[in-house]
Design an enzyme around this catalytic site. Structure first.
Site, PDB file in Angstrom:
ATOM      1  N   GLU A 187       0.839  -1.102   0.067  1.00 28.23           N
ATOM      2  CA  GLU A 187      -0.026   0.023  -0.082  1.00 28.23           C
ATOM      3  C   GLU A 187       0.926   1.196   0.104  1.00 28.23           C
ATOM      4  O   GLU A 187       1.871   1.135   0.601  1.00 28.23           O
ATOM      5  CB  GLU A 187      -0.804  -0.091   1.197  1.00 28.23           C
ATOM      6  CG  GLU A 187      -1.649  -1.223   1.276  1.00 28.23           C
ATOM      7  CD  GLU A 187      -2.972  -1.254   2.412  1.00 28.23           C
ATOM      8  OE1 GLU A 187      -3.682  -2.021   2.340  1.00 28.23           O
ATOM      9  OE2 GLU A 187      -2.599  -0.470   3.377  1.00 28.23           O
ATOM     10  N   CYS A 235       5.509  -4.464  16.239  1.00 29.79           N
ATOM     11  CA  CYS A 235       5.209  -3.737  17.016  1.00 29.79           C
ATOM     12  C   CYS A 235       3.546  -4.154  17.494  1.00 29.79           C
ATOM     13  O   CYS A 235       2.821  -4.351  16.712  1.00 29.79           O
ATOM     14  CB  CYS A 235       5.229  -2.424  16.666  1.00 29.79           C
ATOM     15  SG  CYS A 235       6.934  -1.811  16.307  1.00 29.79           S
ATOM     16  N   CYS A 276       0.362  -2.035  15.684  1.00 34.37           N
ATOM     17  CA  CYS A 276       0.591  -1.725  14.591  1.00 34.37           C
ATOM     18  C   CYS A 276       0.006  -2.800  13.459  1.00 34.37           C
ATOM     19  O   CYS A 276       0.173  -4.117  13.795  1.00 34.37           O
ATOM     20  CB  CYS A 276       2.108  -1.666  13.949  1.00 34.37           C
ATOM     21  SG  CYS A 276       2.204  -1.441  12.397  1.00 34.37           S
ATOM     22  N   SER A 317      11.576   6.709   8.238  1.00 30.53           N
ATOM     23  CA  SER A 317      11.056   6.416   9.772  1.00 30.53           C
ATOM     24  C   SER A 317      11.627   4.874  10.111  1.00 30.53           C
ATOM     25  O   SER A 317      11.405   4.046   9.355  1.00 30.53           O
ATOM     26  CB  SER A 317       9.711   6.349   9.740  1.00 30.53           C
ATOM     27  OG  SER A 317       9.188   6.108  11.100  1.00 30.53           O
ATOM     28  N   ASN A 323      -4.379   5.350  15.505  1.00 23.75           N
ATOM     29  CA  ASN A 323      -5.290   4.883  14.785  1.00 23.75           C
ATOM     30  C   ASN A 323      -5.906   3.396  14.997  1.00 23.75           C
ATOM     31  O   ASN A 323      -4.952   2.506  15.208  1.00 23.75           O
ATOM     32  CB  ASN A 323      -4.686   5.036  13.303  1.00 23.75           C
ATOM     33  CG  ASN A 323      -4.501   6.444  13.038  1.00 23.75           C
ATOM     34  OD1 ASN A 323      -5.238   7.336  12.859  1.00 23.75           O
ATOM     35  ND2 ASN A 323      -3.237   6.726  12.574  1.00 23.75           N
ATOM     36  N   CYS A 372      -1.403   6.057   9.811  1.00 20.62           N
ATOM     37  CA  CYS A 372      -0.420   5.366  10.164  1.00 20.62           C
ATOM     38  C   CYS A 372      -0.709   4.210  10.817  1.00 20.62           C
ATOM     39  O   CYS A 372      -1.860   4.084  11.745  1.00 20.62           O
ATOM     40  CB  CYS A 372       0.502   5.918  11.300  1.00 20.62           C
ATOM     41  SG  CYS A 372       1.403   7.562  10.635  1.00 20.62           S
TER      42      CYS A 372
END
Ligand code: SAH
Ligand code: SF4
Length: 356
Positions: free
Chosen positions: A85, A110, A113, A190, A293, A335
């Site tokens: 994506e 994580c 996530c 990142s 999120n 995110c």
């Protein structure tokens, strides 16, 4: 398409060297999407290339646009049917930013996530990484408006520093004046904190922005949220950050996702202040607080007032801090949501337009 592939095509078809500029111009300036449109090439060559070669190593599978038309998400299919994506964002009138993936899935797990729960399927190649950028440059969204991307962030699926070779090559290509020609300062990478690669990055790309996903400043909590903290605990991370700041003298961005009742209290903000103060050139640290999120994980978003208090605590201690604006939530393009299996099911259909 990238400069390597252009070189490969020139060699394979025994073409004169001046074709290199014609290819560069066609794909990177005119943003043509097929060989057949390159009128500077002889017809026979165009036909051969059109039949035997691909312009992009990724093909659009689905495209979603947010109601605001400020966030777009593309699901791209790779040669082996894997899906990745990429997200295009327009947070300010003149800023078009794209968020790209570096791996299919991610092996770092994580716990907050969505990509982490997929596990690592494979690394992306250099071309698959830069083709996400080229895909957006060639897309109707940007091409029809005559707009070029002016910001790239490696914050999609995957851990860029676990795919160092392809990611470093892709950075060089994005900065290549003959092809993408994007300035180093307009690119951010990142990382979850792969200590040795932070140092390599400082040595190799001192002008490119680095974002570090911190999320906790206490080893026990950080390890619970981010298993990578075990091999690379805070002390080692701090040393790598000191090295980075010494080498580059550039601002560094810490990402800190606020998870309700987990890492958003004032005592945790105090720990964060101590961690930042322990860094030698801490005036260069900027903290981006990210609102959690929703994924299928068992975490909740922080209360608005809690987030504001957390931010004020940092600011009152002299640390430059902002809360990151959330674009693209309605398309799960924000995110940590990139891996959600069924974006339609997880978003309000009213907010989505399926364009492809
Ligand atoms: N693997 C890299 C880059 C991709 S993630 C990294 O971890 O830094 C981009 C950012 O989104 C990271 O800071 C990540 O921690 C954060 N993130 C992941 N899941 C999230 C979620 N559900 N809500 C908010 N931020 C999240
Ligand atoms: Fe991987 Fe980054 Fe997600 Fe962690 S936050 S699992 S490192 S993509």
């Amino acid at each position: 398409m990238n400069s390597e592939k252009i070189k490969y095509l020139v060699a394979k078809y025994n073409l004169p060297k001046f074709r290199i500029n014609q290819f560069n111009d066609a794909f990177f300036k005119q943003r043509l999407t097929s060989f057949d449109e390159i009128k500077t090439l002889p017809k026979a060559l165009r036909t051969t290339l059109e039949t035997d070669e691909q312009v992009l190593s990724v093909s659009p599978y689905k495209l979603f646009s947010s109601k605001s038309k400020k966030a777009f998400k593309a699901l791209l299919k790779l040669h082996d049917d894997a899906l990745i994506e990429t997200v295009l964002l327009n947070p300010k009138p003149d800023l078009w930013s794209c968020c790209i993936s570096s791996q299919v899935g991610c092996g770092l797990g994580c716990t907050f996530c969505a990509t982490g729960s997929m596990g690592l399927m494979r690394n992306l190649t250099e071309e698959e990484i830069t083709d996400q950028v080229l895909y957006w440059q060639m897309s109707d969204v940007l091409k029809s408006l005559g707009i070029k991307l002016n910001n790239i962030v490696y914050m999609g699926m995957g851990e860029p520093f676990c795919n160092k070779k392809a990611v470093f090559a892709s950075l060089n290509e994005l900065m290549n004046p003959s092809t993408f020609n994007i300035g180093a300062r307009h690119i951010s990478v990142s990382t979850a904190g792969i200590v040795p690669v932070i140092k390599d990055f400082a040595d190799t790309f001192p002008q490119t922005n680095l974002a570090l996903s911190l999320h906790a400043s206490d080893d026990a909590l950080r390890q619970e949220l981010m298993p990578i903290n075990k091999p690379y605990p805070l002390e080692k991370l701090k040393n790598a950050l000191d090295y980075y700041l010494d080498k580059t003298n550039r601002k560094i961005f810490f990402e800190y996702t606020l998870l309700g009742n987990r890492n958003d209290s004032i005592p945790t903000a105090e720990q964060l202040v101590s961690f930042v103060k322990s860094i030698k050139k801490n005036h260069l640290v900027h903290i981006n607080l990210i609102l959690y999120n929703k994924t299928d994980k068992d975490y909740m978003e922080s209360q608005k007032t809690t987030a504001t208090q957390f931010k004020n605590h940092l600011i009152n201690n002299g640390i430059s801090t902002t809360i990151r604006k959330n674009l693209g939530r309605d398309i799960n393009g924000a995110c940590g949501q990139l891996a959600l299996k069924n974006p339609i099911k997880n978003a309000s259909v009213d907010n989505l337009q399926l364009s492809i």
